[in-house]
Design a protein around this motif. Structure first.
Motif, PDB file in Angstrom:
ATOM      1  N   ASN A 224      58.917   4.412 -50.629  1.00 19.55           N
ATOM      2  CA  ASN A 224      60.166   5.198 -50.150  1.00 19.55           C
ATOM      3  C   ASN A 224      61.459   4.657 -50.485  1.00 19.55           C
ATOM      4  OD1 ASN A 224      58.108   6.727 -48.731  1.00 19.55           O
ATOM      5  ND2 ASN A 224      57.896   5.360 -47.131  1.00 19.55           N
ATOM      6  N   VAL A 229      61.261   5.676 -43.731  1.00 22.96           N
ATOM      7  CA  VAL A 229      60.717   7.104 -43.651  1.00 22.96           C
ATOM      8  C   VAL A 229      60.343   7.906 -45.040  1.00 22.96           C
ATOM      9  CG1 VAL A 229      61.108   9.294 -42.565  1.00 22.96           C
ATOM     10  CG2 VAL A 229      62.059   7.441 -41.664  1.00 22.96           C
ATOM     11  N   GLN A 240      60.540  12.455 -37.412  1.00 21.32           N
ATOM     12  CA  GLN A 240      61.683  11.752 -37.197  1.00 21.32           C
ATOM     13  C   GLN A 240      62.879  12.681 -36.582  1.00 21.32           C
ATOM     14  OE1 GLN A 240      62.267   8.820 -37.788  1.00 21.32           O
ATOM     15  NE2 GLN A 240      64.435   8.860 -37.257  1.00 21.32           N
ATOM     16  N   GLY A 259      60.997   6.190 -38.813  1.00 27.51           N
ATOM     17  CA  GLY A 259      59.480   6.098 -39.075  1.00 27.51           C
ATOM     18  C   GLY A 259      58.358   5.908 -38.310  1.00 27.51           C
TER      19      GLY A 259
END
Length: 655
Positions: A224, A229, A240, A259
Motif C-alpha cells: 500500500n 489502508v 474506513q 485500516g
C-alpha cells in the motif's frame, strides 16, 4: 469443570477505573497534511475546501463566518451575545436562565455548511459545542434544539456531557486524536496531530510512505505504498469511511489506526427504536453506514468512492448521472447481475425529467433534517413502499413530497404503475416493526428473518436483538448456528440471544467465540459469560475469558465520561448482585446527567432495600430536585411520605 468465580469480579467497578491506553501509531509517524501537498497537489487542492478539511478549524477571522458584530440571540431566558474583544478575538457572552453570565472566547470552529458551530472552553482542556449556531446558507443565528427548555443543570444543556467535544465529536473531526480523559478528576488532556480530517486520518500515518517516496525508483514499493489502508479493497475502504460515518460505540480512546477493521474498533448500532424507523429507514442522526449495509448496492459490491470522489467527498457526477453510470441500458460490467434498462426517464420516474420528483434520490434516498437545517439522505437505497406505512409506522418517500396525500393514495398509484406486483414484494421491515410491538408474538417471523442469509446482516442482527425479549429457549436453540455466521454483527447479536439458552449449554455455546477474530464478538462473548454466573467454563477457556474481559474493560474505561457507560456498569453490578457497586454506578449516572430518571428510580429501590423508607426518602428528594415534574418520582414521594411533591419548593430538606 467448575463455576466461573464471579467473586473475582466483585470489584468490577474499581477494576474499570484505570483508563487503558489508546491503540494507534507513534505520533512521530504522522507528518501532517502539508507534507502531502508537494507530490499530490491535485488531491490536496480538492481536499482543501472540503467538509473534511474544514471539519474543525482555528478561530480565525477567515474561518469564522458568523456575525460577531455585537449580535444577540435569545431563547427561553438564555441570551448569547456574539462580539469581538479588544484583541480582536471572537467572544460569546452567555447569560443563562439562572442569571449567571460567562464570557467565553471562541476556542475553535466546527464545520462550514450548512451551519457552523463554535466550540467554547468551559474549563482547561474541556471543549463544549455551543447550541446557538450560524446558518451559513441564509445567514442568522439559530438554536439547534429550540423546542427543548434546557436550564444549566440539565444533562442536555450545552455544558453537559452529551455536548462535550472531546468525548462526542473530536474523534471524527481530527487526525490522530486521543481523548485522554481522567475519570478521577474529570479533566481532559486531549491531543491530536491535526485538527480537521487530514490526509492521514484516512490513509494512515505518512512517514513510511514519505521515506519510500524519497528513494522511489531504487526500492520496491512497500505494501500500500507505506500506508495503512488498501483503498483498492472495496470493503476495507467502506470500513474506513464507516469509522466516522456510522452510529456506533467506540472501543478505543481516540482515532483507531486507519485500516483497523471496523468491528475491532467499534460496536455498530443496530436498527433500534429512536435511531431507525420501524422498517429500518433513518430516524435519528445515524451517519450512513447502518443504512448502507441494508442496501442492495452494498450487497453487490458498490463502495463509497463509486458515488463520491475521495478527496472532496462530492458526488462523482451531477444529478441522475451518478446513478446512470450503472443504472442504464449500458449497465456496468463490474456488476454483471444489474439489469440493463432505462431508468432516467418519465416512464420510470413518473415525473418530468427536470423536476424534483424526476431525481433518483428523491424516491430512493429520502432525506431527513438534523441540526436544524442539515438535510441528509438515507443510504439504504430502498424502493418506496407506501403500502407498508400503516403496518410499520415508517414514512414513505411519496408522501414526503406529496404531503397533501395519504400513504393509501401513494400505494394505489404505485400499484397502477406496477400491476405485476414487483414493487410490493415481501420486505424485512414488516418483521422488524412487528417485533418492536410484540417480540413474543413476532418471534417466529423474527427467527425466520434472522436465519435468512439473503437478508442484510444488520437486519438479521436486529431481529436477534428483538428476539432477546421473546424469552424462548427453543428459539435460542434454533438460532445457535448463527454463532458461526460469517458476519460479525450477526455473531455478536447471536451471543445476546443465547442468554435464553439453558445454563448448562451456555458455556459450550459461547466459549468458542472468546477466541473470535473480531474484538466486538470476543467482548460480547466474555460479557455473555460474565453475566451468567451459574455457567460452567472449562479451565482451558479461562485465559480466553480473561483476555476478552480485559478488552471489554479497556473499552469501558475509555468511556467513563459517558452516562451510558455507568448505566451499563450498574447493570453488570446488579446481575452480579454487587449492590454497593450498582449504587455507585447509578450515582455516577445522575451526577453526569441528573435527568436520567431510570437511574434515580433504581437508586430509590436500592436505598429502600438496604435501609428502608427512611433511607429512600432523601434519594427521592434529590431526584425530584432535578426532575420536579416527573410523575413517577412524585408517586414514589407520596408512597414514602404520604405527601404530595409538586416541585422542589415544597420538598423538605434532605435527611
Amino acid at each position: 469443570m467448575r463455576p466461573f468465580p464471579t467473586l473475582l469480579l466483585a470489584g468490577l467497578m474499581a477494576w474499570l477505573i484505570t483508563p487503558a491506553l489508546a491503540q494507534g501509531a507513534d505520533e512521530d509517524d504522522y507528518l501532517g497534511s502539508q507534507a502531502c501537498t508537494f507530490c499530490h497537489a491535485e488531491a490536496a487542492e480538492d481536499w482543501a475546501g472540503s467538509h473534511h478539511a474544514l471539519a474543525w478549524t482555528e478561530a480565525t477571522s477567515e474561518n469564522i463566518l458568523g456575525d460577531f458584530d455585537d449580535t444577540e440571540f435569545t431563547l427561553d431566558g438564555m441570551t448569547a451575545r456574539f462580539s469581538r474583544g479588544a484583541d480582536g478575538a471572537h467572544v460569546v457572552t452567555v447569560t443563562e436562565q439562572d442569571g449567571r453570565t460567562t464570557r467565553y472566547p471562541v476556542h475553535s470552529v466546527a464545520g462550514i455548511a450548512p451551519l457552523q458551530q463554535y466550540l467554547l472552553e468551559t474549563e482547561p482542556g474541556r471543549l463544549q459545542s455551543f447550541d446557538v449556531v450560524w446558518n451559513t446558507e441564509n445567514g442568522g443565528w439559530f438554536h439547534l434544539y429550540p423546542d427543548q427548555d434546557l436550564p444549566p443543570d440539565d444533562g442536555l444543556h450545552w455544558t453537559g456531557p452529551y455536548k462535550t467535544w472531546n468525548a462526542r465529536c473530536a474523534e471524527c473531526h481530527a487526525t490522530g486524536f486521543e481523548k485522554n480523559h481522567d475519570p478521577q478528576t474529570g479533566l481532559y488532556r486531549s491531543t491530536q496531530v491535526e485538527i480537521g480530517v487530514g490526509c492521514e486520518a484516512c490513509h494512515g500515518p505518512g512517514r513510511a510512505h514519505v521515506d519510500w517516496a524519497n528513494v522511489a525508483g531504487t526500492t520496491t514499493p512497500p505494501p500500500n505504498y507505506g500506508f495503512a489502508v488498501d483503498f483498492g479493497d472495496t470493503e476495507a475502504a467502506i470500513q474506513q469511511c464507516a469509522t466516522c460515518h456510522s452510529r456506533r460505540e467506540a472501543h478505543l480512546d481516540g482515532n483507531p489506526l486507519p485500516g483497523t477493521p471496523f468491528h475491532d474498533a467499534y460496536n455498530l448500532a443496530l436498527l433500534r427504536p429512536g435511531l431507525y424507523q420501524g422498517d429500518g429507514q433513518i430516524q435519528d442522526e445515524v451517519y450512513v453506514y447502518g443504512s448502507f449495509l441494508q442496501s442492495k448496492m452494498y450487497a453487490n459490491g458498490v463502495g463509497c468512492v463509486d458515488c463520491h470522489t475521495p478527496h472532496d467527498a462530492e458526488p462523482v457526477a451531477q444529478g441522475n448521472t451518478v446513478c446512470t453510470q450503472c443504472h442504464s441500458p449500458a449497465a456496468n460490467p463490474r456488476f454483471p447481475d444489474l439489469k440493463p434498462a432505462v431508468y432516467d426517464d418519465p416512464a420510470h420516474t413518473f415525473h418530468p425529467p427536470d423536476s424534483e420528483g424526476g431525481q433518483c434520490v428523491s424516491c430512493h434516498m429520502a432525506q431527513r433534517v438534523y441540526m436544524g437545517n442539515d438535510w441528509r439522505r438515507d443510504h439504504s437505497f430502498r424502493i418506496p413502499r407506501p403500502d407498508l406505512t400503516n403496518r410499520t409506522g415508517a414514512s414513505d418517500a411519496c408522501t414526503d413530497c406529496h404531503q397533501d396525500r395519504t400513504a393509501e393514495w401513494a400505494a394505489a398509484e404505485i400499484a397502477k404503475r406496477f400491476p405485476d406486483g414487483s414493487q410490493t414484494r415481501p420486505h424485512f421491515g414488516l418483521a422488524l416493526a412487528a417485533g418492536r410491538d410484540n417480540p413474543v408474538g413476532a418471534a417466529s417471523d423474527l427467527a425466520d428473518l434472522a436465519g435468512d442469509t439473503a437478508q442484510p446482516g444488520i437486519v438479521r442482527a436486529t431481529a436477534l436483538w428483538l428476539l432477546e425479549q421473546s424469552n424462548s429457549p427453543a428459539t435460542a436453540a434454533r438460532l445457535a448456528p448463527l454463532l458461526a455466521d460469517p458476519d460479525p454483527v450477526v455473531r455478536a447479536a447471536a451471543i445476546g440471544l443465547q442468554r435464553l439458552a439453558p445454563p448448562e449449554d451456555r458455556a459450550g455455546l459461547l466459549a468458542p467465540l472468546l477466541s473470535d477474530t473480531v474484538r466486538t464478538v470476543r467482548m460480547a462473548a466474555a460479557r455473555g459469560l460474565l453475566l451468567s454466573p451459574e455457567t460452567r467454563l472449562p479451565e482451558t477457556d479461562r485465559p480466553a475469558m480473561q483476555a476478552g474481559l480485559a478488552e471489554w474493560r479497556q473499552a469501558m474505561s475509555n468511556r467513563l465520561d459517558f452516562p451510558e457507560t455507568h448505566l451499563q456498569m450498574a447493570g453488570v453490578a446488579l446481575t452480579l448482585r454487587n449492590f454497593p457497586a450498582a449504587e455507585g454506578a447509578f450515582r455516577d449516572v445522575v451526577r453526569l446527567d441528573p435527568q436520567q430518571v431510570d437511574a434515580w428510580m433504581m437508586l430509590v429501590r436500592l436505598a429502600a432495600a438496604r435501609g428502608g423508607p427512611q433511607a429512600a426518602r432523601p434519594v427521592v428528594r434529590d431526584a425530584l430536585a432535578a426532575n420536579p415534574d416527573h410523575t413517577v418520582l412524585q408517586g414514589m414521594w407520596r408512597e414514602l411520605t404520604g405527601q404530595t411533591a409538586p416541585g422542589t419548593d415544597l420538598l423538605p430538606p434532605s435527611d
